[in-house]
Every structure is written in C-alpha cells, then in structure tokens.
Write an enzyme that holds these catalytic residues in place. Sequence first.
Site, PDB file in Angstrom:
ATOM      1  N   GLN A  78      42.849  43.911  34.326  1.00 34.20           N
ATOM      2  CA  GLN A  78      41.574  43.946  33.619  1.00 34.20           C
ATOM      3  C   GLN A  78      41.001  42.542  33.505  1.00 34.20           C
ATOM      4  O   GLN A  78      41.334  41.787  32.594  1.00 34.20           O
ATOM      5  CB  GLN A  78      41.725  44.570  32.236  1.00 34.20           C
ATOM      6  CG  GLN A  78      40.373  44.766  31.581  1.00 34.20           C
ATOM      7  CD  GLN A  78      40.423  45.709  30.412  1.00 34.20           C
ATOM      8  OE1 GLN A  78      41.450  46.276  30.072  1.00 34.20           O
ATOM      9  NE2 GLN A  78      39.285  45.876  29.771  1.00 34.20           N
ATOM     10  N   PHE A  79      40.118  42.212  34.446  1.00 29.40           N
ATOM     11  CA  PHE A  79      39.528  40.872  34.456  1.00 29.40           C
ATOM     12  C   PHE A  79      38.667  40.621  33.232  1.00 29.40           C
ATOM     13  O   PHE A  79      38.469  39.474  32.826  1.00 29.40           O
ATOM     14  CB  PHE A  79      38.729  40.628  35.743  1.00 29.40           C
ATOM     15  CG  PHE A  79      37.373  41.253  35.768  1.00 29.40           C
ATOM     16  CD1 PHE A  79      36.257  40.525  35.371  1.00 29.40           C
ATOM     17  CD2 PHE A  79      37.188  42.565  36.182  1.00 29.40           C
ATOM     18  CE1 PHE A  79      34.988  41.086  35.397  1.00 29.40           C
ATOM     19  CE2 PHE A  79      35.935  43.133  36.217  1.00 29.40           C
ATOM     20  CZ  PHE A  79      34.832  42.400  35.820  1.00 29.40           C
ATOM     21  N   THR A  80      38.174  41.671  32.578  1.00 32.84           N
ATOM     22  CA  THR A  80      37.287  41.478  31.432  1.00 32.84           C
ATOM     23  C   THR A  80      37.997  40.877  30.225  1.00 32.84           C
ATOM     24  O   THR A  80      37.332  40.464  29.275  1.00 32.84           O
ATOM     25  CB  THR A  80      36.609  42.803  31.018  1.00 32.84           C
ATOM     26  OG1 THR A  80      37.616  43.736  30.634  1.00 32.84           O
ATOM     27  CG2 THR A  80      35.776  43.360  32.162  1.00 32.84           C
TER      28      THR A  80
END
Length: 145
Positions: A78-80
């Site tokens: 999850q890059f966020t």
Amino acid sequence: MRAVVQRVDGAKVSVVTDAGTETVGEIVGEGLCVLVGVTHEDTAEKAGQLARKLWSLRILEGEKSCSDVNAPLLVISQFTLYGDARKGRRPTWNAAAPGPVAEPLVDEVVARLRELGATVETGRFGADMRVSLTNHGPFTVQLEM
C-alpha cells in the site's frame, strides 16, 4: 518501511478485473492483516527486520505472537501509507517508492516471513484491490523500520 498491522479474525483481498472480482489472498481465523508501504531509502535488510517483527509481535489474544500460535498473515502492498496531506487538499505521494523499487521489497517481507515458518497470503501488487476483514479488538498498530 511502514506497516499498519491489524489483529483480525479473518481477512481477504480481492482484485477487480474486467471479468469481475477474484479473491487472491485470504486468511481464516486469528491472524494479522498487514498493509506495507515502502519509501525510497528502504532495503532488503529493513524488509527482514519488518518480517521478524511481524512474526514475533505479541498482539494476538493472550499476548501471543503469530510464531506462538502459528497464526497466518495477509500482507498487502500500500503505497498510500506514505501519502502526505499536510498541505492543500490533495495528498502527495513523493515519499512512496516507485513500483520497481517497492514491489521486490514487499516480496522480500513475504519471503522472509515464509522462511521463518509463517503462512502468508498476499494481495497483487499494483492491482485495484478490495480488502475486507474483521478487526479483533479493534486492535491496530503502526510499525516503522
């Protein structure tokens, strides 16, 4: 490397495709759902540290760890997690590592967990995913490596 760790009584991740929705990873019963974010300075060594921490973190029922009770983990990239919304109304993603850097490091976390003896399910890197879970507690912690 950043992780949001949730104690769960089951979790699954599905991928949305043109053909519909496909479940790509699922754990049943007590375990951990782990969202993993990677930044530019992260290394395979940090991935190993995170894997060891996840395997031994005593947050399951009765202050047990996954290694104590052989509980499964669902690991999802999850890059966020490296989004920054301090200024303006749109988050920036500058601190998140690009896919070619991040994907092998998330894979390294999974590989190291499996080397430790863990049962690990995963999402699909870069896919349009849907995560569903039953958070037990609720109990959620954030880890930084």
